[in-house]
Design a protein around this motif. Structure first.
Motif, PDB file in Angstrom:
ATOM      1  N   PHE A 114      51.866  63.810  49.223  1.00 27.76           N
ATOM      2  CA  PHE A 114      53.059  63.301  49.905  1.00 27.76           C
ATOM      3  C   PHE A 114      53.017  63.664  51.393  1.00 27.76           C
ATOM      4  O   PHE A 114      52.797  64.831  51.745  1.00 27.76           O
ATOM      5  CB  PHE A 114      54.329  63.881  49.263  1.00 27.76           C
ATOM      6  CG  PHE A 114      54.533  63.410  47.850  1.00 27.76           C
ATOM      7  CD1 PHE A 114      55.146  62.193  47.594  1.00 27.76           C
ATOM      8  CD2 PHE A 114      54.069  64.160  46.778  1.00 27.76           C
ATOM      9  CE1 PHE A 114      55.303  61.735  46.287  1.00 27.76           C
ATOM     10  CE2 PHE A 114      54.223  63.715  45.471  1.00 27.76           C
ATOM     11  CZ  PHE A 114      54.849  62.506  45.227  1.00 27.76           C
ATOM     12  N   LEU A 115      53.223  62.651  52.239  1.00 28.17           N
ATOM     13  CA  LEU A 115      53.274  62.880  53.687  1.00 28.17           C
ATOM     14  C   LEU A 115      54.704  62.719  54.204  1.00 28.17           C
ATOM     15  O   LEU A 115      55.132  63.441  55.096  1.00 28.17           O
ATOM     16  CB  LEU A 115      52.332  61.915  54.412  1.00 28.17           C
ATOM     17  CG  LEU A 115      50.844  62.109  54.035  1.00 28.17           C
ATOM     18  CD1 LEU A 115      49.996  60.968  54.581  1.00 28.17           C
ATOM     19  CD2 LEU A 115      50.325  63.451  54.543  1.00 28.17           C
ATOM     20  N   SER A 116      55.437  61.758  53.640  1.00 26.62           N
ATOM     21  CA  SER A 116      56.868  61.691  53.935  1.00 26.62           C
ATOM     22  C   SER A 116      57.589  62.570  52.923  1.00 26.62           C
ATOM     23  O   SER A 116      56.999  63.008  51.929  1.00 26.62           O
ATOM     24  CB  SER A 116      57.370  60.239  53.867  1.00 26.62           C
ATOM     25  OG  SER A 116      57.046  59.665  52.622  1.00 26.62           O
ATOM     26  N   GLY A 117      58.859  62.831  53.195  1.00 28.79           N
ATOM     27  CA  GLY A 117      59.625  63.730  52.323  1.00 28.79           C
ATOM     28  C   GLY A 117      60.519  62.958  51.374  1.00 28.79           C
ATOM     29  O   GLY A 117      60.699  61.738  51.525  1.00 28.79           O
ATOM     30  N   PRO A 118      61.119  63.659  50.410  1.00 31.18           N
ATOM     31  CA  PRO A 118      61.945  62.983  49.398  1.00 31.18           C
ATOM     32  C   PRO A 118      63.138  62.241  49.999  1.00 31.18           C
ATOM     33  O   PRO A 118      63.613  61.265  49.416  1.00 31.18           O
ATOM     34  CB  PRO A 118      62.413  64.127  48.486  1.00 31.18           C
ATOM     35  CG  PRO A 118      61.974  65.400  49.116  1.00 31.18           C
ATOM     36  CD  PRO A 118      60.989  65.089  50.198  1.00 31.18           C
ATOM     37  N   ASN A 119      63.605  62.693  51.179  1.00 30.10           N
ATOM     38  CA  ASN A 119      64.784  62.031  51.747  1.00 30.10           C
ATOM     39  C   ASN A 119      64.437  60.951  52.770  1.00 30.10           C
ATOM     40  O   ASN A 119      65.325  60.366  53.369  1.00 30.10           O
ATOM     41  CB  ASN A 119      65.701  63.077  52.406  1.00 30.10           C
ATOM     42  CG  ASN A 119      66.157  64.097  51.387  1.00 30.10           C
ATOM     43  OD1 ASN A 119      66.406  63.744  50.224  1.00 30.10           O
ATOM     44  ND2 ASN A 119      66.234  65.358  51.790  1.00 30.10           N
ATOM     45  N   ASP A 120      63.155  60.719  52.966  1.00 31.80           N
ATOM     46  CA  ASP A 120      62.757  59.698  53.945  1.00 31.80           C
ATOM     47  C   ASP A 120      62.860  58.282  53.380  1.00 31.80           C
ATOM     48  O   ASP A 120      62.719  57.307  54.111  1.00 31.80           O
ATOM     49  CB  ASP A 120      61.321  59.944  54.438  1.00 31.80           C
ATOM     50  CG  ASP A 120      61.237  61.208  55.278  1.00 31.80           C
ATOM     51  OD1 ASP A 120      62.265  61.585  55.865  1.00 31.80           O
ATOM     52  OD2 ASP A 120      60.164  61.836  55.326  1.00 31.80           O
ATOM     53  N   SER A 121      63.007  58.182  52.066  1.00 34.17           N
ATOM     54  CA  SER A 121      63.166  56.844  51.481  1.00 34.17           C
ATOM     55  C   SER A 121      64.130  56.927  50.309  1.00 34.17           C
ATOM     56  O   SER A 121      64.301  57.991  49.704  1.00 34.17           O
ATOM     57  CB  SER A 121      61.813  56.313  50.989  1.00 34.17           C
ATOM     58  OG  SER A 121      61.340  57.106  49.928  1.00 34.17           O
ATOM     59  N   LYS A 122      64.735  55.773  50.027  1.00 27.29           N
ATOM     60  CA  LYS A 122      65.543  55.649  48.796  1.00 27.29           C
ATOM     61  C   LYS A 122      64.661  54.985  47.758  1.00 27.29           C
ATOM     62  O   LYS A 122      64.075  53.929  48.044  1.00 27.29           O
ATOM     63  CB  LYS A 122      66.771  54.781  49.076  1.00 27.29           C
ATOM     64  CG  LYS A 122      68.064  55.487  48.791  1.00 27.29           C
ATOM     65  CD  LYS A 122      69.248  54.582  48.849  1.00 27.29           C
ATOM     66  CE  LYS A 122      70.475  55.442  49.108  1.00 27.29           C
ATOM     67  NZ  LYS A 122      71.522  54.703  49.779  1.00 27.29           N
ATOM     68  N   GLY A 123      64.556  55.579  46.575  1.00 35.44           N
ATOM     69  CA  GLY A 123      63.593  55.081  45.584  1.00 35.44           C
ATOM     70  C   GLY A 123      62.216  55.641  45.910  1.00 35.44           C
ATOM     71  O   GLY A 123      62.086  56.627  46.638  1.00 35.44           O
ATOM     72  N   GLY A 124      61.186  54.978  45.353  1.00 36.05           N
ATOM     73  CA  GLY A 124      59.817  55.378  45.711  1.00 36.05           C
ATOM     74  C   GLY A 124      59.303  56.606  44.994  1.00 36.05           C
ATOM     75  O   GLY A 124      58.314  57.194  45.435  1.00 36.05           O
TER      76      GLY A 124
END
Ligand SMILES: O=C(O)CCC(=O)C(=O)O
Ligand SMILES: [Fe+2]
Length: 218
Positions: A114-124
């Motif tokens: 993971f390079l982005s974090g859990p809050n950087d997207s909705k879903g995924g």
């Protein structure tokens, strides 16, 4: 069996993301033209790919938690992918054979870093099924999830923001997941408790470890 690992520190995450931000991405179907379920973007820039895959490969291979768990024999250069709103990767099992410039490898283990974090997207979330149940992963930047390539898994649709990860596939020295997990557990217990054992028992347990490795490693 799944394993979550911390692979990259924040500086490495930033460096990889910085290189990716300047690089070209194309439709992920470029490497799976017949897939009906793949809907994402993947890095398509040789210089950026060479740089980022080296950082990610070296981080994995120098991480004893990863090498102890995966028994890696060959590893595909990690590839950065991106998901924007509307994108997803539907349910699938990973291909058994991954073609690479130096020859194909067998994919025993799949890995998402993971390079982005859990809050950087909705879903995924990465949803890895186990029969009718399953597990959902949205890791912190720099963490990886490692899971057997034969499991059905999907990246759930994203509705907001962006999901950036790197994916790779590993050919293990121990092809069979059951044998691999048994060896990992035995080696862990030996490492954690070995020094508390009587010398003779420790020696006998080491013989078990060595002989199982001899029998089970390709
Ligand atoms: O992005 C992920 O977490 C997994 C992607 C995937 O399943 C694949 O590339 O085969
Ligand atoms: Fe996959």
């Amino acid at each position: 069996m799944f394993k979550q690992l911390k692979i990259l520190d924040q500086n490495q995450v930033n460096e990889v993301k910085k290189i990716a931000a300047r690089a070209q991405f194309v439709d992920g179907k470029i490497s799976n033209p017949h897939s009906k379920v793949k809907n994402n973007l993947q890095l398509h820039d040789l210089e950026a790919y060479n740089k980022t895959s080296k950082i990610l490969h070296d981080a994995l291979m120098s991480n004893p938690e990863f090498t102890d768990f995966a028994f890696p024999e060959k590893i595909a250069p990690p590839l950065i992918t991106r998901y924007q709103p509307g994108m997803q990767y539907g349910l699938h099992a990973d291909s058994a054979i991954i073609p690479l410039p130096d020859g194909p490898i067998r994919s025993d283990i799949s890995c998402t870093i993971f390079l982005s974090g859990p809050n950087d997207s909705k879903g995924g979330a990465l949803h890895v099924t186990q029969g009718e149940a399953g597990m959902r992963f949205k890791g912190l930047p720099g963490t990886a999830i490692v899971y057997p390539s034969h499991t059905l898994h999907e990246v759930e649709p994203i509705s907001e923001g962006e999901r950036i990860v790197a994916i790779t596939f590993i050919q293990s020295k121990v092809r069979d997941v059951m044998k691999r997990n048994l060896l990992y557990e035995l080696n862990e217990v030996a490492a954690l408790e070995g020094l508390n054992m009587k010398d003779e028992n420790y020696m006998r347990m080491q013989a078990l470890q060595y002989n199982l490795m001899r029998m089970w490693m390709d």
